[in-house]
Write a protein that holds these residues in place. Structure first.
Motif, PDB file in Angstrom:
ATOM      1  N   LYS A 150       5.520  37.339  35.680  1.00  0.00           N
ATOM      2  CA  LYS A 150       4.669  38.252  36.436  1.00  0.00           C
ATOM      3  C   LYS A 150       3.725  37.388  37.262  1.00  0.00           C
ATOM      4  CE  LYS A 150       4.685  42.131  33.276  1.00  0.00           C
ATOM      5  NZ  LYS A 150       3.881  43.026  32.451  1.00  0.00           N
ATOM      6  N   THR A 186       0.672  37.342  40.318  1.00  0.00           N
ATOM      7  CA  THR A 186      -0.281  38.017  41.186  1.00  0.00           C
ATOM      8  C   THR A 186      -0.157  37.360  42.558  1.00  0.00           C
ATOM      9  OG1 THR A 186      -1.790  38.427  39.353  1.00  0.00           O
ATOM     10  CG2 THR A 186      -2.709  38.579  41.575  1.00  0.00           C
ATOM     11  N   THR A 226      -1.989  50.079  43.485  1.00  0.00           N
ATOM     12  CA  THR A 226      -1.106  49.311  42.601  1.00  0.00           C
ATOM     13  C   THR A 226       0.174  48.947  43.341  1.00  0.00           C
ATOM     14  OG1 THR A 226      -0.021  49.262  40.435  1.00  0.00           O
ATOM     15  CG2 THR A 226      -0.054  51.356  41.555  1.00  0.00           C
ATOM     16  N   ARG A 240       4.062  46.882  42.655  1.00  0.00           N
ATOM     17  CA  ARG A 240       5.069  46.201  41.848  1.00  0.00           C
ATOM     18  C   ARG A 240       6.221  45.873  42.791  1.00  0.00           C
ATOM     19  NH1 ARG A 240       1.167  46.497  39.389  1.00  0.00           N
ATOM     20  NH2 ARG A 240       0.767  47.181  37.282  1.00  0.00           N
ATOM     21  N   THR A 255       2.831  41.631  40.863  1.00  0.00           N
ATOM     22  CA  THR A 255       2.034  42.765  40.414  1.00  0.00           C
ATOM     23  C   THR A 255       0.612  42.615  40.952  1.00  0.00           C
ATOM     24  OG1 THR A 255       1.308  41.727  38.352  1.00  0.00           O
ATOM     25  CG2 THR A 255       3.353  42.981  38.277  1.00  0.00           C
ATOM     26  N   ASP A 291      -3.090  45.077  41.088  1.00  0.00           N
ATOM     27  CA  ASP A 291      -3.852  46.285  40.821  1.00  0.00           C
ATOM     28  C   ASP A 291      -5.266  46.065  41.346  1.00  0.00           C
ATOM     29  OD1 ASP A 291      -1.945  47.892  39.151  1.00  0.00           O
ATOM     30  OD2 ASP A 291      -2.044  46.084  37.917  1.00  0.00           O
TER      31      ASP A 291
END
Length: 111
Positions: free
Chosen positions: A21, A23, A59, A61, A70, A72
Motif C-alpha cells: 500500500k 500513499t 478517498t 484507491r 491509497t 484519504d
C-alpha cells in the motif's frame, strides 16, 4: 510517499492482490471557490481508479500490479455532486467546488 507491506500471508494472497500500500505524492490547494487535488499515480489504468468524495472527505484507491495507491483526506466542506476529474499521463487532477452556504440560503420576505 510511504510504503506499507500487506499483512496477509503470501500463501493466502491471490495473484491479483496488491502486495504494497503506497500513499502517492499529492498536492492540495484552493483558489476562489475551487479546491484542487493533484495526485501522482503513474501506471494506473483510468478504469481502475476508485475515487469517492463526500462533503468533507476524499478517498482514492488505485491498483497497479503489486501496488495499491491509497489516499484519504479530510476536506473543508465541498459540493461532491459538482466535482470534476481528469487523468493524464499518470497525474490525476480533481477539482471540487467549495461549499458556499449562501448559495443554498432561502430568501425570507419581510411583512
Amino acid at each position: 510517499m510511504s510504503i506499507i507491506k500487506s499483512e496477509k500471508n503470501q500463501t493466502e494472497k491471490s495473484s491479483d492482490d496488491p502486495r504494497y500500500k503506497v500513499t502517492p505524492r499529492y498536492g492540495v490547494w484552493s483558489k476562489d471557490e475551487i479546491v484542487t487535488i493533484q495526485i501522482a499515480i503513474p501506471g494506473v489504468k483510468k478504469e481502475d481508479i476508485d475515487m469517492r468524495v463526500l462533503p468533507n472527505y476524499f478517498t482514492l484507491r488505485a491498483p497497479r500490479g503489486e501496488v495499491m495507491y491509497t489516499l484519504d483526506l479530510e476536506l473543508t466542506k465541498v459540493e461532491p455532486d459538482v466535482s470534476k476529474a481528469k487523468y493524464e499521463e499518470g497525474l490525476l487532477k480533481v477539482e471540487l467546488k467549495r461549499y458556499n452556504p449562501l448559495e443554498h440560503a432561502f430568501d425570507v420576505k419581510i411583512e
